[in-house]
Design a protein around this motif. Structure first.
Motif, PDB file in Angstrom:
ATOM      1  N   SER A 254       0.852  -1.198   0.000  1.00 42.67           N
ATOM      2  CA  SER A 254       0.000   0.000   0.000  1.00 42.67           C
ATOM      3  C   SER A 254       0.883   1.242   0.000  1.00 42.67           C
ATOM      4  N   CYS A 255       0.249   2.368  -0.199  1.00 44.31           N
ATOM      5  CA  CYS A 255       0.967   3.639  -0.066  1.00 44.31           C
ATOM      6  C   CYS A 255       1.274   3.886   1.405  1.00 44.31           C
ATOM      7  N   THR A 256       0.336   3.502   2.261  1.00 40.50           N
ATOM      8  CA  THR A 256       0.558   3.627   3.708  1.00 40.50           C
ATOM      9  C   THR A 256       1.872   2.939   4.074  1.00 40.50           C
TER      10      THR A 256
ATOM     11  N   THR B 174      -5.457  15.944   4.673  1.00 39.20           N
ATOM     12  CA  THR B 174      -4.894  14.790   3.981  1.00 39.20           C
ATOM     13  C   THR B 174      -5.528  13.526   4.539  1.00 39.20           C
ATOM     14  N   PHE B 175      -5.166  12.390   3.927  1.00 38.55           N
ATOM     15  CA  PHE B 175      -5.654  11.099   4.394  1.00 38.55           C
ATOM     16  C   PHE B 175      -4.879  10.692   5.651  1.00 38.55           C
TER      17      PHE B 175
ATOM     18  N   SER C 159      -3.266   8.141   6.588  1.00 34.71           N
ATOM     19  CA  SER C 159      -1.993   7.420   6.456  1.00 34.71           C
ATOM     20  C   SER C 159      -0.784   8.339   6.490  1.00 34.71           C
ATOM     21  N   THR C 160      -0.939   9.538   5.950  1.00 34.46           N
ATOM     22  CA  THR C 160       0.177  10.481   5.914  1.00 34.46           C
ATOM     23  C   THR C 160       0.723  10.665   7.330  1.00 34.46           C
TER      24      THR C 160
ATOM     25  N   VAL D 275       2.010  16.648   0.621  1.00 35.68           N
ATOM     26  CA  VAL D 275       1.002  15.783  -0.004  1.00 35.68           C
ATOM     27  C   VAL D 275       0.570  16.464  -1.291  1.00 35.68           C
TER      28      VAL D 275
ATOM     29  N   ASP E  86       4.186  12.401  -0.112  1.00 33.24           N
ATOM     30  CA  ASP E  86       2.980  11.571  -0.229  1.00 33.24           C
ATOM     31  C   ASP E  86       2.392  11.864  -1.612  1.00 33.24           C
TER      32      ASP E  86
ATOM     33  N   ALA F 109       0.556   9.722  -3.259  1.00 33.60           N
ATOM     34  CA  ALA F 109      -0.462   8.677  -3.415  1.00 33.60           C
ATOM     35  C   ALA F 109      -1.326   8.931  -4.641  1.00 33.60           C
ATOM     36  N   GLN F 110      -1.639  10.219  -4.874  1.00 28.70           N
ATOM     37  CA  GLN F 110      -2.546  10.584  -5.969  1.00 28.70           C
ATOM     38  C   GLN F 110      -1.771  11.085  -7.185  1.00 28.70           C
TER      39      GLN F 110
ATOM     40  N   SER G 122       0.086   5.306  -4.456  1.00 33.79           N
ATOM     41  CA  SER G 122      -0.945   4.344  -4.051  1.00 33.79           C
ATOM     42  C   SER G 122      -1.589   3.708  -5.275  1.00 33.79           C
TER      43      SER G 122
ATOM     44  N   HIS H 116      -4.391   1.816  -4.631  1.00 36.15           N
ATOM     45  CA  HIS H 116      -5.702   1.484  -4.074  1.00 36.15           C
ATOM     46  C   HIS H 116      -6.736   1.617  -5.185  1.00 36.15           C
TER      47      HIS H 116
ATOM     48  N   LYS I  36      -7.565   4.954  -6.909  1.00 37.73           N
ATOM     49  CA  LYS I  36      -6.524   5.745  -7.570  1.00 37.73           C
ATOM     50  C   LYS I  36      -6.528   5.503  -9.092  1.00 37.73           C
TER      51      LYS I  36
ATOM     52  N   GLY J 232      -2.302  -1.587  -2.943  1.00 37.75           N
ATOM     53  CA  GLY J 232      -0.894  -1.663  -3.318  1.00 37.75           C
ATOM     54  C   GLY J 232      -0.278  -0.284  -3.358  1.00 37.75           C
TER      55      GLY J 232
ATOM     56  N   TYR K 116     -11.503  15.686   3.259  1.00 38.60           N
ATOM     57  CA  TYR K 116     -11.217  14.866   4.411  1.00 38.60           C
ATOM     58  C   TYR K 116     -11.714  15.632   5.631  1.00 38.60           C
TER      59      TYR K 116
HETATM   60  C1  LIG Z   1      -4.961   6.970  -0.987  1.00 39.16           C
HETATM   61  C2  LIG Z   1      -4.042   7.792  -0.156  1.00 39.16           C
HETATM   62  C3  LIG Z   1      -3.183   7.226   0.788  1.00 39.16           C
HETATM   63  C4  LIG Z   1      -3.222   5.779   1.178  1.00 39.16           C
HETATM   64  O1  LIG Z   1      -3.022   4.902   0.157  1.00 39.16           O
HETATM   65  P1  LIG Z   1      -3.162   3.327   0.433  1.00 39.16           P
HETATM   66  O2  LIG Z   1      -2.527   2.722  -0.778  1.00 39.16           O
HETATM   67  O3  LIG Z   1      -4.607   3.029   0.557  1.00 39.16           O
HETATM   68  O4  LIG Z   1      -2.402   3.020   1.663  1.00 39.16           O
HETATM   69  C5  LIG Z   1      -2.297   8.048   1.449  1.00 39.16           C
HETATM   70  N1  LIG Z   1      -2.261   9.373   1.221  1.00 39.16           N
HETATM   71  C6  LIG Z   1      -3.083   9.959   0.344  1.00 39.16           C
HETATM   72  C7  LIG Z   1      -2.983  11.432   0.115  1.00 39.16           C
HETATM   73  C8  LIG Z   1      -4.010   9.189  -0.369  1.00 39.16           C
HETATM   74  O5  LIG Z   1      -4.850   9.781  -1.236  1.00 39.16           O
END
Ligand SMILES: *Cc1c(COP(=O)(O)O)cnc(C)c1O
Length: 376
Positions: A54-56, A80-81, A83-84, A126, A152, A154-155, A176, A178, A181, A188, A320
């Motif tokens: 995952s991105c996490t 932000t999400f 996980s950051t 991010v 980050d 992810a996007q 990410s 996910h 995305k 992943g 968020y």
């Molecule tokens: C989707 C997302 C994540 C987490 O991604 P995962 O692959 O679900 O762990 C983290 N940060 C941001 C900004 C995201 O949009």
């Protein structure tokens, strides 16, 4: 009903999964499909990359590689999400939230310096909606105060800042895959390592703290436990699903950009009338149409618009809840300076359906319903 998101599926997705199962007989991590994905990203990004679960987890790897320890401070936006923040809180860090810019919803680079103390170890920009942060200024601050930068992104796959791929500018980057995305393997991610000196340790952390990667390359004759780590490598079936999307990555990106442009064009008149605000793309950024959002006047108008769209068979969503106002955010973090934009702008933001399978006529229909709402 038009869904908000449908995970991308391209032809060959199923064929490749079948190959992983029937032909390769290889389901655990780091098999042929993972190698193909890794090769693709290595060539595309010109950095060392490791496919992750995952991105996490890619962010967690970045936090371990940056040697974040209890008591350290890490700077990031509150918009932000989770996980950051989580990736760093797990290492015992305290999170310092900084306000965002109203135009891009990204961390305001001009507010970062006032949040730096002698305990600060890292900045985590991010790239919201696949639109880049002002990285030159962030990297200059990191250099001045000797801080790590973990992007980050992810996007941000396929997006650039001044021509450089997002995730390749800081010390580490995280993508990410996910299902929400642009490119997906269900769950992943990708850990991007931009400095050669961290590569060996990154491989070890990803493989449960063992030097197994070296062993497989024949560099050592047995592998053992050498460091801390976890299990951050994805199954071959997931990599097999992702690979055919990489083969047509440009095509996917262009399709999304086309949908994005339709929304933008169709809703421009509402912005000109002062009814809504549209996304802003700074000229240093090439974006990837990860999302299309609009900003309503306030929370109340946004709720009414979501309901109106829902009644017309369109699922629109928001996000968020700013992390500093969430339960864990209060416990593990602190907002530095004034919250001018984070709460206010997050309450206005509304995301319209955006996914590879969305039809152009649907984007036009959705836009017409948004216009209709404001005409009432
Ligand atoms: C989707 C997302 C994540 C987490 O991604 P995962 O692959 O679900 O762990 C983290 N940060 C941001 C900004 C995201 O949009």
């Amino acid at each position: 009903m038009i869904s908000f998101n449908e995970p991308i599926y391209v032809e060959k997705g199923l064929d490749y999964i079948t190959d992983a199962i029937v032909k390769n007989r290889r389901l655990n991590g780091d098999g042929p499909f993972t190698a193909m994905c890794t090769k693709w990203f290595t060539e595309k990004l010109n950095s060392k990359v490791l496919l992750t679960t995952s991105c996490t987890h890619a962010l967690e790897m970045g936090a371990i590689l940056s040697e974040i320890s209890p008591g350290d401070e890490v700077i990031m936006p509150s918009f932000t999400f989770v996980s950051t923040a989580d990736a760093f809180v797990l290492r015992g860090a305290k999170v310092k939230f900084v306000d965002i810019r109203k135009d891009t919803m990204n961390i305001d680079e001009a507010l970062i310096e006032q949040a730096i103390t002698e305990k600060t170890r890292a900045i985590v920009p991010v790239h919201y909606a696949g639109v880049s942060c002002e990285m030159d200024e962030i990297m200059a601050l990191a250099k001045k105060y000797n801080l790590y930068v973990i992007e980050d992104a992810a996007q941000g796959m396929m997006s650039t800042y001044k021509g450089k791929a997002l995730g390749t500018i800081g010390d580490f980057g995280a993508y990410s895959f996910h299902e929400t995305k642009n490119y997906t393997m269900g769950e992943g991610g990708l850990c991007i390592i931009n400095n050669e000196k961290y590569v060996e340790r990154a491989e070890i952390i990803r493989e449960k703290g063992t030097d197994r990667a070296k062993f497989f390359r024949g560099e050592i004759d047995k592998y053992s436990w050498v460091d801390v780590g976890s299990s951050y490598l994805p199954s071959e079936m997931n990599a097999a699903y992702l690979m055919p999307q990489l083969e047509i990555a440009e095509e996917i990106n262009n399709k999304r950009l086309k949908l994005w442009d339709i929304y933008y064009k169709e809703l421009k008149s509402l912005e000109e009338e002062g009814q809504i605000e549209l996304p802003f793309i700074p000229n240093y950024c090439e974006h990837n149409a990860h999302m299309f959002y609009i900003k309503a006047k306030d929370l109340e108008e946004r709720s009414a618009l979501i309901e109106y769209l829902m009644n017309n068979g369109i699922k629109a969503v928001f996000h968020y809840v700013p992390l500093h106002s969430a339960k864990a955010g209060e416990k593990y973090g602190e907002f530095v300076g004034e919250d001018k934009n984070t709460t206010k702008e997050s309450e206005r933001l509304l995301r319209l359906p955006m996914f590879y399978g969305l039809k152009e006529e649907q984007a036009e229909y959705i836009s017409s319903k948004v216009r209709e709402f404001y005409k009432r």
